[in-house]
Design a protein around this motif. Sequence first.
Motif, PDB file in Angstrom:
ATOM      1  N   GLY A  85       0.747  -1.186  -0.164  1.00 30.00           N
ATOM      2  CA  GLY A  85      -0.099   0.250   0.226  1.00 30.00           C
ATOM      3  C   GLY A  85       0.887   1.516  -0.330  1.00 30.00           C
ATOM      4  O   GLY A  85       0.471   2.331  -0.634  1.00 30.00           O
ATOM      5  N   GLY A  86       2.034   1.256   0.913  1.00 30.07           N
ATOM      6  CA  GLY A  86       3.014   2.674   1.090  1.00 30.07           C
ATOM      7  C   GLY A  86       2.751   3.124  -0.772  1.00 30.07           C
ATOM      8  O   GLY A  86       3.113   3.832  -0.783  1.00 30.07           O
ATOM      9  N   MET A  87       3.591   1.816  -1.467  1.00 26.64           N
ATOM     10  CA  MET A  87       4.672   1.471  -2.704  1.00 26.64           C
ATOM     11  C   MET A  87       3.365   2.299  -3.496  1.00 26.64           C
ATOM     12  O   MET A  87       3.742   3.267  -4.080  1.00 26.64           O
ATOM     13  CB  MET A  87       5.104   0.529  -3.194  1.00 26.64           C
ATOM     14  N   ILE A  88       2.445   1.810  -3.262  1.00 22.96           N
ATOM     15  CA  ILE A  88       1.213   2.867  -4.413  1.00 22.96           C
ATOM     16  C   ILE A  88       0.656   3.697  -4.416  1.00 22.96           C
ATOM     17  O   ILE A  88       0.836   4.266  -5.118  1.00 22.96           O
ATOM     18  CB  ILE A  88      -0.117   1.404  -4.396  1.00 22.96           C
ATOM     19  N   LEU A  89       0.885   3.851  -2.986  1.00 21.15           N
ATOM     20  CA  LEU A  89       0.281   5.953  -2.762  1.00 21.15           C
ATOM     21  C   LEU A  89       1.462   6.189  -3.353  1.00 21.15           C
ATOM     22  O   LEU A  89       0.832   7.438  -3.377  1.00 21.15           O
ATOM     23  CB  LEU A  89       0.058   5.460  -0.894  1.00 21.15           C
ATOM     24  N   ARG A  90       2.628   5.565  -3.082  1.00 19.56           N
ATOM     25  CA  ARG A  90       3.544   6.658  -3.401  1.00 19.56           C
ATOM     26  C   ARG A  90       3.630   6.971  -4.888  1.00 19.56           C
ATOM     27  O   ARG A  90       4.155   8.131  -5.340  1.00 19.56           O
ATOM     28  CB  ARG A  90       5.395   6.440  -3.309  1.00 19.56           C
ATOM     29  N   ALA A  91       3.454   6.229  -6.100  1.00 17.49           N
ATOM     30  CA  ALA A  91       3.861   5.503  -6.853  1.00 17.49           C
ATOM     31  C   ALA A  91       2.755   6.644  -7.156  1.00 17.49           C
ATOM     32  O   ALA A  91       2.280   7.643  -7.794  1.00 17.49           O
ATOM     33  CB  ALA A  91       3.217   4.791  -7.687  1.00 17.49           C
TER      34      ALA A  91
END
Length: 129
Positions: A85-91
């Motif tokens: 989720g953190g990576m998706i939100l960062r993207a």
Amino acid sequence: MASPDRSAPPTGQILAAFGIDVVLVVIFAAIGRASHDEAPIAGLATTAGPFVAALVLGWLLSLAWRAPRAVVRTGIPVWIVTVAGGMILRAVTGQGVQVAFVIVAASVLLLMLVGWRVVAALVAGRRSR
């Protein structure tokens, strides 16, 4: 009237576990910023924010409050959702998600979010002897 669930962990234990998770995610972000010569405090919310939001989602999806210190039942799902989720939100917010960062973040957050639960389980096991 229904009797209260005696197996539910105390509220203090739930809040402490959640607090530990949040603090560890913020520390992860601060270390990352410092290792890239970015101001460790300025911009910390921008860096930690996606991971903290994903951590909250991980707690909700795994129903972590039912067993906040459980390694497999809580720690693993919370870690997976926090990283993914953190990576998706960062993207989505235009922040970097390079492969090397994903690997480092997954490894460090595994050590932190699951690791403290392993230590807690070991300590609890020693106390019960």
